[in-house]
Design a protein around this motif. Sequence first.
Motif, PDB file in Angstrom:
ATOM      1  N   ILE A 244     -26.615 -24.327 -14.576  1.00 28.16           N
ATOM      2  CA  ILE A 244     -27.917 -24.249 -13.904  1.00 28.16           C
ATOM      3  C   ILE A 244     -27.675 -23.925 -12.435  1.00 28.16           C
ATOM      4  CG2 ILE A 244     -30.034 -25.501 -13.336  1.00 28.16           C
ATOM      5  CD1 ILE A 244     -29.463 -27.239 -15.828  1.00 28.16           C
ATOM      6  N   THR A 245     -27.847 -22.661 -12.079  1.00 28.36           N
ATOM      7  CA  THR A 245     -27.534 -22.189 -10.726  1.00 28.36           C
ATOM      8  C   THR A 245     -28.650 -21.346 -10.127  1.00 28.36           C
ATOM      9  OG1 THR A 245     -26.422 -20.223 -11.630  1.00 28.36           O
ATOM     10  CG2 THR A 245     -25.050 -22.161 -11.229  1.00 28.36           C
ATOM     11  N   ASP A 246     -29.820 -21.340 -10.762  1.00 25.55           N
ATOM     12  CA  ASP A 246     -30.898 -20.452 -10.319  1.00 25.55           C
ATOM     13  C   ASP A 246     -31.341 -20.726  -8.882  1.00 25.55           C
ATOM     14  OD1 ASP A 246     -31.733 -22.873 -11.706  1.00 25.55           O
ATOM     15  OD2 ASP A 246     -33.776 -22.236 -11.324  1.00 25.55           O
ATOM     16  N   PHE A 247     -31.168 -21.953  -8.398  1.00 22.55           N
ATOM     17  CA  PHE A 247     -31.605 -22.309  -7.056  1.00 22.55           C
ATOM     18  C   PHE A 247     -30.603 -21.869  -5.984  1.00 22.55           C
ATOM     19  CE2 PHE A 247     -28.923 -25.642  -8.620  1.00 22.55           C
ATOM     20  CZ  PHE A 247     -28.219 -26.109  -7.526  1.00 22.55           C
ATOM     21  N   LEU A 248     -29.450 -21.343  -6.403  1.00 24.81           N
ATOM     22  CA  LEU A 248     -28.390 -20.992  -5.456  1.00 24.81           C
ATOM     23  C   LEU A 248     -28.439 -19.545  -4.987  1.00 24.81           C
ATOM     24  CD1 LEU A 248     -25.295 -22.732  -7.102  1.00 24.81           C
ATOM     25  CD2 LEU A 248     -26.420 -23.381  -4.967  1.00 24.81           C
ATOM     26  N   GLY A 249     -28.992 -18.670  -5.803  1.00 27.25           N
ATOM     27  CA  GLY A 249     -28.913 -17.256  -5.480  1.00 27.25           C
ATOM     28  C   GLY A 249     -27.465 -16.811  -5.515  1.00 27.25           C
ATOM     29  N   ASP A 250     -27.075 -15.988  -4.540  1.00 24.42           N
ATOM     30  CA  ASP A 250     -25.685 -15.517  -4.475  1.00 24.42           C
ATOM     31  C   ASP A 250     -24.956 -16.113  -3.272  1.00 24.42           C
ATOM     32  OD1 ASP A 250     -27.024 -14.236  -2.456  1.00 24.42           O
ATOM     33  OD2 ASP A 250     -26.414 -12.207  -3.020  1.00 24.42           O
ATOM     34  N   GLN A 251     -25.307 -17.348  -2.900  1.00 28.83           N
ATOM     35  CA  GLN A 251     -24.751 -17.950  -1.687  1.00 28.83           C
ATOM     36  C   GLN A 251     -23.336 -18.493  -1.877  1.00 28.83           C
ATOM     37  OE1 GLN A 251     -27.752 -20.140   0.920  1.00 28.83           O
ATOM     38  NE2 GLN A 251     -28.770 -20.247  -1.061  1.00 28.83           N
ATOM     39  N   VAL A 252     -22.915 -18.711  -3.126  1.00 27.39           N
ATOM     40  CA  VAL A 252     -21.541 -19.127  -3.404  1.00 27.39           C
ATOM     41  C   VAL A 252     -20.946 -18.154  -4.411  1.00 27.39           C
ATOM     42  CG1 VAL A 252     -21.999 -21.572  -2.961  1.00 27.39           C
ATOM     43  CG2 VAL A 252     -22.211 -20.674  -5.295  1.00 27.39           C
ATOM     44  N   VAL A 260     -19.569 -21.970 -11.243  1.00 22.23           N
ATOM     45  CA  VAL A 260     -19.314 -21.911  -9.807  1.00 22.23           C
ATOM     46  C   VAL A 260     -17.804 -22.005  -9.562  1.00 22.23           C
ATOM     47  CG1 VAL A 260     -19.707 -23.019  -7.576  1.00 22.23           C
ATOM     48  CG2 VAL A 260     -21.565 -22.902  -9.258  1.00 22.23           C
ATOM     49  N   LEU A 261     -17.293 -21.140  -8.711  1.00 21.09           N
ATOM     50  CA  LEU A 261     -15.867 -21.090  -8.406  1.00 21.09           C
ATOM     51  C   LEU A 261     -15.507 -22.183  -7.405  1.00 21.09           C
ATOM     52  CD1 LEU A 261     -13.161 -19.490  -8.667  1.00 21.09           C
ATOM     53  CD2 LEU A 261     -13.915 -18.161  -6.671  1.00 21.09           C
ATOM     54  N   VAL A 262     -14.492 -22.991  -7.731  1.00 21.43           N
ATOM     55  CA  VAL A 262     -14.053 -24.066  -6.837  1.00 21.43           C
ATOM     56  C   VAL A 262     -12.525 -24.074  -6.756  1.00 21.43           C
ATOM     57  CG1 VAL A 262     -16.045 -25.523  -7.365  1.00 21.43           C
ATOM     58  CG2 VAL A 262     -13.918 -25.818  -8.665  1.00 21.43           C
ATOM     59  N   ASP A 263     -12.003 -24.827  -5.755  1.00 20.21           N
ATOM     60  CA  ASP A 263     -10.563 -25.021  -5.644  1.00 20.21           C
ATOM     61  C   ASP A 263     -10.182 -26.377  -6.238  1.00 20.21           C
ATOM     62  OD1 ASP A 263     -11.240 -26.950  -3.764  1.00 20.21           O
ATOM     63  OD2 ASP A 263     -10.611 -25.757  -2.035  1.00 20.21           O
ATOM     64  N   ASP A 264      -8.969 -26.824  -5.970  1.00 15.99           N
ATOM     65  CA  ASP A 264      -8.499 -28.079  -6.556  1.00 15.99           C
ATOM     66  C   ASP A 264      -9.260 -29.302  -6.056  1.00 15.99           C
ATOM     67  OD1 ASP A 264      -6.631 -26.706  -8.003  1.00 15.99           O
ATOM     68  OD2 ASP A 264      -4.952 -27.138  -6.656  1.00 15.99           O
ATOM     69  N   PHE A 265      -9.957 -29.163  -4.921  1.00 11.30           N
ATOM     70  CA  PHE A 265     -10.725 -30.277  -4.357  1.00 11.30           C
ATOM     71  C   PHE A 265     -12.222 -30.144  -4.647  1.00 11.30           C
ATOM     72  CE2 PHE A 265      -6.847 -30.010  -1.827  1.00 11.30           C
ATOM     73  CZ  PHE A 265      -6.404 -31.315  -1.883  1.00 11.30           C
ATOM     74  N   GLY A 272     -18.140 -27.030   3.234  1.00 18.22           N
ATOM     75  CA  GLY A 272     -19.165 -28.065   3.223  1.00 18.22           C
ATOM     76  C   GLY A 272     -19.972 -28.112   1.947  1.00 18.22           C
ATOM     77  N   VAL A 273     -19.608 -27.281   0.958  1.00 18.98           N
ATOM     78  CA  VAL A 273     -20.320 -27.262  -0.324  1.00 18.98           C
ATOM     79  C   VAL A 273     -19.313 -27.438  -1.453  1.00 18.98           C
ATOM     80  CG1 VAL A 273     -21.854 -25.982  -1.865  1.00 18.98           C
ATOM     81  CG2 VAL A 273     -22.084 -25.726   0.623  1.00 18.98           C
TER      82      VAL A 273
END
Length: 318
Positions: A244-252, A260-265, A272-273
């Motif tokens: 569910i990412t519709d509220f994000l747009g293309d900001q990440v 959503v792409l994340v690192d090990d942390f 900040g996100v």
Amino acid sequence: MELIEADVVIVGGGPAGCTCALYTSRADLKTVILDKNPSVGALAITHQIANYPGVSSEISGDDLLTLMRNQCIQYGTDYRRAQVFSVDIAEDFKTVYTPEGTFKAKALVLATGAMGRPASFEGEADFLGRGVSYCATCDGAFYKGRQVAVVGVNQEAVEEAQVLTKFAETVHWITSNDPKGDDHHAQSLLQQSNIKHWSKTRLLSIEGNEGGVTGIEIKSRGAEHSQNIPLEGVFVYMSGSKPITDFLGDQVAFREDGGVLVDDFMSTTVEGVWAIGDIRNTPFKQAVVAASDGCIAAMAIDRFLNSRKIIRVDWVHS
């Protein structure tokens, strides 16, 4: 409109969001959870939990989630029912917009899960959590010696059907088309003695009563009439879980599979996100995995907000 400022704003109140809030609140960070609806997430609709460490198998997903929610509230989390319709994460202070008010924080956590797929069949929504499931790993053991159906021909459907063959007397595999001949996983599944493959067949409806699912109505291509199959569980994998990412747009940044792409942390590509739980579209959609994500993100947030170079350990030795 009300403006609320916090150290941490978490969008989503499932096991990932609640665990993150528990840790950030215990770290004395002002934490707000914004939860659209506590009764519709993947954990909340699970009829019975038997594989969450340290918790009795007599507990429902909704009851487990209530314990998690109450625990983080006990330690100071500000829990609010709110629908997030957009965020602005370009500045140091992230802004979250809801009809109830605007929330600002230096740390924003995305934990909205992956229940974005709408119900595909008549009766699917009615019996969700009462015979209809999207997770064989979670619920398969409850169907030991029973009749179940798996709907879908994608890789997720194949893998989940393999899990169910360990428990169910018969797994009715319903596919609109034949699996590809070079799909070794699908061909291996077809060799299982308790698989009944309904090829070129579509599911018309899921039927049941107050006690849950009692059967399904199907129709095979070319058949003159539909037919009913009595069974107790239906596992639907038409298009997989959709984050569910519709509220994000293309900001990440996103992965190719929509997570959503994340690192090990658990940090996203925007400082900040953070993103935790099923919104990452990981292959293991389990409450304990989501909770682990929440813990990792919370400790990273504590370090970020307090400019620490090391992670502060949150336990006490007697």
